[in-house]
Scaffold this motif. Structure first.
Motif, PDB file in Angstrom:
ATOM      1  N   SER A 200       0.866  -1.263   0.076  1.00 37.27           N
ATOM      2  CA  SER A 200      -0.113  -0.034   0.099  1.00 37.27           C
ATOM      3  C   SER A 200       0.832   1.147   0.038  1.00 37.27           C
ATOM      4  CB  SER A 200      -1.040  -0.110   1.238  1.00 37.27           C
ATOM      5  OG  SER A 200      -0.253  -0.329   2.264  1.00 37.27           O
ATOM      6  N   ALA A 201       2.069   1.231   0.478  1.00 38.25           N
ATOM      7  CA  ALA A 201       2.993   2.389   0.905  1.00 38.25           C
ATOM      8  C   ALA A 201       3.454   2.676  -0.770  1.00 38.25           C
ATOM      9  CB  ALA A 201       4.084   2.132   1.762  1.00 38.25           C
ATOM     10  N   ALA A 202       4.064   1.639  -1.288  1.00 39.74           N
ATOM     11  CA  ALA A 202       4.577   1.599  -2.546  1.00 39.74           C
ATOM     12  C   ALA A 202       3.674   2.084  -3.663  1.00 39.74           C
ATOM     13  CB  ALA A 202       5.241   0.297  -2.984  1.00 39.74           C
ATOM     14  N   THR A 203       2.483   1.977  -3.535  1.00 37.61           N
ATOM     15  CA  THR A 203       1.543   2.146  -4.687  1.00 37.61           C
ATOM     16  C   THR A 203       0.538   3.539  -4.334  1.00 37.61           C
ATOM     17  OG1 THR A 203      -0.207   0.634  -3.412  1.00 37.61           O
ATOM     18  CG2 THR A 203       0.933  -0.164  -5.523  1.00 37.61           C
ATOM     19  N   LEU A 204       0.686   3.961  -3.050  1.00 32.13           N
ATOM     20  CA  LEU A 204      -0.192   5.236  -2.649  1.00 32.13           C
ATOM     21  C   LEU A 204       0.379   6.305  -3.604  1.00 32.13           C
ATOM     22  CD1 LEU A 204      -2.098   6.729  -1.127  1.00 32.13           C
ATOM     23  CD2 LEU A 204      -0.050   7.146   0.681  1.00 32.13           C
ATOM     24  N   PRO A 205       1.559   6.725  -4.025  1.00 32.03           N
ATOM     25  CA  PRO A 205       1.791   7.757  -4.718  1.00 32.03           C
ATOM     26  C   PRO A 205       1.405   7.793  -6.182  1.00 32.03           C
ATOM     27  CG  PRO A 205       3.932   7.075  -3.689  1.00 32.03           C
ATOM     28  CD  PRO A 205       2.875   6.013  -3.436  1.00 32.03           C
ATOM     29  N   LEU A 206       1.284   6.506  -6.700  1.00 39.93           N
ATOM     30  CA  LEU A 206       0.698   6.367  -8.038  1.00 39.93           C
ATOM     31  C   LEU A 206      -0.908   6.048  -8.076  1.00 39.93           C
ATOM     32  CD1 LEU A 206       3.355   3.691  -8.922  1.00 39.93           C
ATOM     33  CD2 LEU A 206       3.461   5.989  -9.501  1.00 39.93           C
ATOM     34  N   ALA A 207      -1.612   6.227  -6.867  1.00 37.97           N
ATOM     35  CA  ALA A 207      -2.795   5.836  -7.089  1.00 37.97           C
ATOM     36  C   ALA A 207      -3.691   7.260  -7.261  1.00 37.97           C
ATOM     37  CB  ALA A 207      -3.385   5.539  -5.554  1.00 37.97           C
ATOM     38  N   ALA A 208      -3.184   8.421  -6.835  1.00 36.52           N
ATOM     39  CA  ALA A 208      -3.734   9.530  -6.971  1.00 36.52           C
ATOM     40  C   ALA A 208      -4.018   9.855  -8.731  1.00 36.52           C
ATOM     41  CB  ALA A 208      -2.836  10.665  -6.478  1.00 36.52           C
ATOM     42  N   PRO A 209      -5.108  10.862  -9.105  1.00 37.26           N
ATOM     43  CA  PRO A 209      -6.230  11.195  -8.295  1.00 37.26           C
ATOM     44  C   PRO A 209      -7.269   9.976  -7.857  1.00 37.26           C
ATOM     45  CG  PRO A 209      -6.714  11.686 -10.459  1.00 37.26           C
ATOM     46  CD  PRO A 209      -5.225  11.033 -10.424  1.00 37.26           C
ATOM     47  N   PHE A 210      -7.640  10.022  -6.944  1.00 37.73           N
ATOM     48  CA  PHE A 210      -8.551   8.729  -6.289  1.00 37.73           C
ATOM     49  C   PHE A 210      -9.943   8.888  -6.882  1.00 37.73           C
ATOM     50  CE2 PHE A 210      -5.467   8.968  -2.757  1.00 37.73           C
ATOM     51  CZ  PHE A 210      -5.021   7.738  -2.681  1.00 37.73           C
ATOM     52  N   GLN A 211     -10.399   7.907  -7.598  1.00 33.73           N
ATOM     53  CA  GLN A 211     -11.753   8.213  -8.409  1.00 33.73           C
ATOM     54  C   GLN A 211     -12.818   7.088  -8.002  1.00 33.73           C
ATOM     55  OE1 GLN A 211     -10.325   7.731 -12.360  1.00 33.73           O
ATOM     56  NE2 GLN A 211      -9.637   9.749 -12.505  1.00 33.73           N
ATOM     57  N   ALA A 212     -12.164   6.163  -6.896  1.00 33.87           N
ATOM     58  CA  ALA A 212     -13.091   5.066  -6.453  1.00 33.87           C
ATOM     59  C   ALA A 212     -14.474   5.561  -5.923  1.00 33.87           C
ATOM     60  CB  ALA A 212     -12.446   4.251  -5.427  1.00 33.87           C
ATOM     61  N   THR A 213     -15.466   4.960  -6.362  1.00 39.19           N
ATOM     62  CA  THR A 213     -16.617   5.355  -6.169  1.00 39.19           C
ATOM     63  C   THR A 213     -17.235   4.481  -4.596  1.00 39.19           C
ATOM     64  OG1 THR A 213     -18.035   3.510  -7.309  1.00 39.19           O
ATOM     65  CG2 THR A 213     -17.807   5.703  -7.958  1.00 39.19           C
ATOM     66  N   GLY A 214     -18.101   4.772  -4.071  1.00 41.05           N
ATOM     67  CA  GLY A 214     -18.587   4.091  -2.722  1.00 41.05           C
ATOM     68  C   GLY A 214     -18.547   2.683  -3.212  1.00 41.05           C
ATOM     69  N   SER A 215     -19.232   2.207  -4.188  1.00 35.62           N
ATOM     70  CA  SER A 215     -19.431   0.841  -4.502  1.00 35.62           C
ATOM     71  C   SER A 215     -18.107   0.202  -4.892  1.00 35.62           C
ATOM     72  CB  SER A 215     -20.175   0.637  -6.055  1.00 35.62           C
ATOM     73  OG  SER A 215     -20.228  -0.755  -6.218  1.00 35.62           O
ATOM     74  N   ASP A 216     -17.140   0.971  -5.532  1.00 38.27           N
ATOM     75  CA  ASP A 216     -15.797   0.115  -5.610  1.00 38.27           C
ATOM     76  C   ASP A 216     -15.227   0.041  -4.659  1.00 38.27           C
ATOM     77  OD1 ASP A 216     -16.152   0.678  -8.344  1.00 38.27           O
ATOM     78  OD2 ASP A 216     -15.070   2.488  -8.522  1.00 38.27           O
ATOM     79  N   LEU A 217     -15.443   1.073  -3.196  1.00 36.55           N
ATOM     80  CA  LEU A 217     -14.660   0.767  -2.347  1.00 36.55           C
ATOM     81  C   LEU A 217     -15.170  -0.712  -1.577  1.00 36.55           C
ATOM     82  CD1 LEU A 217     -14.197   4.396  -0.724  1.00 36.55           C
ATOM     83  CD2 LEU A 217     -12.591   3.052  -1.903  1.00 36.55           C
ATOM     84  N   ALA A 218     -16.384  -0.755  -1.704  1.00 37.95           N
ATOM     85  CA  ALA A 218     -17.083  -1.965  -0.918  1.00 37.95           C
ATOM     86  C   ALA A 218     -16.468  -3.191  -1.586  1.00 37.95           C
ATOM     87  CB  ALA A 218     -18.531  -1.837  -1.188  1.00 37.95           C
ATOM     88  N   TRP A 219     -16.265  -3.161  -3.015  1.00 40.28           N
ATOM     89  CA  TRP A 219     -15.828  -4.377  -3.829  1.00 40.28           C
ATOM     90  C   TRP A 219     -14.244  -4.508  -3.345  1.00 40.28           C
ATOM     91  CZ3 TRP A 219     -18.552  -7.922  -5.504  1.00 40.28           C
ATOM     92  CH2 TRP A 219     -19.945  -7.709  -5.987  1.00 40.28           C
ATOM     93  N   LEU A 220     -13.611  -3.426  -3.176  1.00 42.26           N
ATOM     94  CA  LEU A 220     -11.976  -3.481  -2.886  1.00 42.26           C
ATOM     95  C   LEU A 220     -11.755  -3.884  -1.410  1.00 42.26           C
ATOM     96  CD1 LEU A 220     -10.921  -0.292  -4.675  1.00 42.26           C
ATOM     97  CD2 LEU A 220     -10.272  -2.768  -5.197  1.00 42.26           C
ATOM     98  N   ALA A 221     -12.696  -3.481  -0.490  1.00 39.50           N
ATOM     99  CA  ALA A 221     -12.724  -4.118   0.868  1.00 39.50           C
ATOM    100  C   ALA A 221     -12.824  -5.642   0.835  1.00 39.50           C
ATOM    101  CB  ALA A 221     -13.660  -3.235   1.644  1.00 39.50           C
ATOM    102  N   LEU A 222     -13.801  -5.982  -0.010  1.00 44.45           N
ATOM    103  CA  LEU A 222     -13.945  -7.458  -0.105  1.00 44.45           C
ATOM    104  C   LEU A 222     -12.853  -8.088  -0.850  1.00 44.45           C
ATOM    105  CD1 LEU A 222     -15.852  -9.891  -0.294  1.00 44.45           C
ATOM    106  CD2 LEU A 222     -16.624  -9.464  -2.724  1.00 44.45           C
ATOM    107  N   LEU A 223     -12.230  -7.346  -1.586  1.00 39.81           N
ATOM    108  CA  LEU A 223     -10.770  -8.321  -2.142  1.00 39.81           C
ATOM    109  C   LEU A 223      -9.861  -8.123  -0.945  1.00 39.81           C
ATOM    110  CD1 LEU A 223     -10.422  -6.611  -5.638  1.00 39.81           C
ATOM    111  CD2 LEU A 223     -11.032  -8.909  -5.053  1.00 39.81           C
TER     112      LEU A 223
END
Length: 311
Positions: A200-223
């Motif tokens: 998570s630390a290595a990919t944080l700088p490359l993740a911006a700008p954050f575009q995930a919706t609430g539904s996306d976050l729910a699926w990613l939490a499941l993952l």
């Protein structure tokens, strides 16, 4: 945990790992690096809760401080596995990534032989070769049509089986060293947490700008929780009863389960070559498992085998 229970548990692990593709197809807006970051971040959160419940917060913190290089090397391997898989998918096809990951059992067998001097039974070598042929049959045509970008993705994907082979060998080293010292081996479960935090630390700088919706976050939490945290902890537990090459060989089931999930959940009908290659992989795994049970379990290393200190 017995050897048979270890096999069943490892099959469950691969089943949980395999849902990544079909779940990712449900995302609306999250980009690739953002997907990797959130998946690893939710993985770290879930692992923190699970490990605190299993070990207690103080015990987990004490292990992180005193775990030594074996624990942190395993954590680094988990981080590479978590990250390289998703990055490779941004550069090449899923098929190319999967056929590259199929090199895992061969890498694991060779590394286990060199580092741990673990002698594999002939049946396991045969199963590794047959499974590799099956995976190549499934995705060989895709690999031959790869362009420069896809080849770069294959190079990144190569880090996954290399890291996995190193990790399984490190886990076996820890188990055998603990057995020799009658200490049961060090607690390697926090290594998965280290891997999640590093990823998570290595990919944080490359993740911006954050575009995930609430539904996306729910699926990613499941993952993060169900697809990574739970099976990875189970995998570490299984390493106490299964040899590294066995774990890597059974790990190929992730490829087959992934194809099945995509077929059922994303209407991606597999080609005849995928079905034929998958049948060969399943046959190789079934043959190895059946002969192993008939012979009374996994092969054991030579009595005079000595551990190398490089792990």
């Amino acid at each position: 945990m017995t050897h048979r229970q270890g096999i069943v548990t490892m099959v469950l692990v691969t089943l949980l790992w395999s849902i990544a593709g079909v779940v990712t197809r449900q995302l609306d807006s999250a980009a690739s690096f953002e997907v990797t970051f959130w998946r690893s971040a939710f993985n770290a959160l879930a692992l923190g809760v699970l490990l605190a419940a299993l070990r207690g917060p103080r015990a987990v913190w004490a292990t992180l401080r005193s775990g030594g290089r074996t624990l942190w090397l395993s954590g680094l391997c988990w981080s590479v596995m978590f990250t390289a898989f998703m990055v490779a998918l941004t550069l090449t096809t899923v098929a190319n990534v999967l056929v590259t990951m199929a090199l895992g059992p061969l890498f694991t067998a060779l590394l286990s032989r060199v580092v741990l001097q673990h002698r594999l039974a002939a049946r396991t070598w045969i199963a590794i070769v047959l499974a590799g042929v099956g995976i190549a049959w499934m995705y060989g045509n895709e690999l031959l049509r790869s362009d420069a970008r896809a080849l770069l993705g294959i190079g990144v994907a190569l880090a996954v089986p290399l890291a996995a082979a190193t990790n399984w060998t490190v886990l076996q080293y820890s188990r055998r060293r603990g057995a020799a010292q009658e200490g049961g081996g060090g607690d390697m479960l926090p290594a998965v947490l280290i891997g999640a935090l590093l990823s998570s630390a290595a990919t944080l700088p490359l993740a911006a700008p954050f575009q995930a919706t609430g539904s996306d976050l729910a699926w990613l939490a499941l993952l993060g929780a169900l697809q990574l945290a739970v099976p990875c902890l189970l995998c570490v537990a299984v390493s106490r009863v299964l040899h590294a090459p066995e774990m890597s060989l059974l790990g190929l089931l992730e490829v087959l389960f992934g194809v099945l999930w995509a077929w059922l959940g994303a209407d991606e009908t597999p080609a005849p070559s995928v079905l034929a290659g998958g049948t060969l992989v399943l046959g190789a795994l079934a043959l190895d498992a059946a002969l192993g049970l008939r012979q009374g379990g996994a092969p054991t290393p030579a009595p005079d085998a000595k551990l190398h200190s490089r792990a």
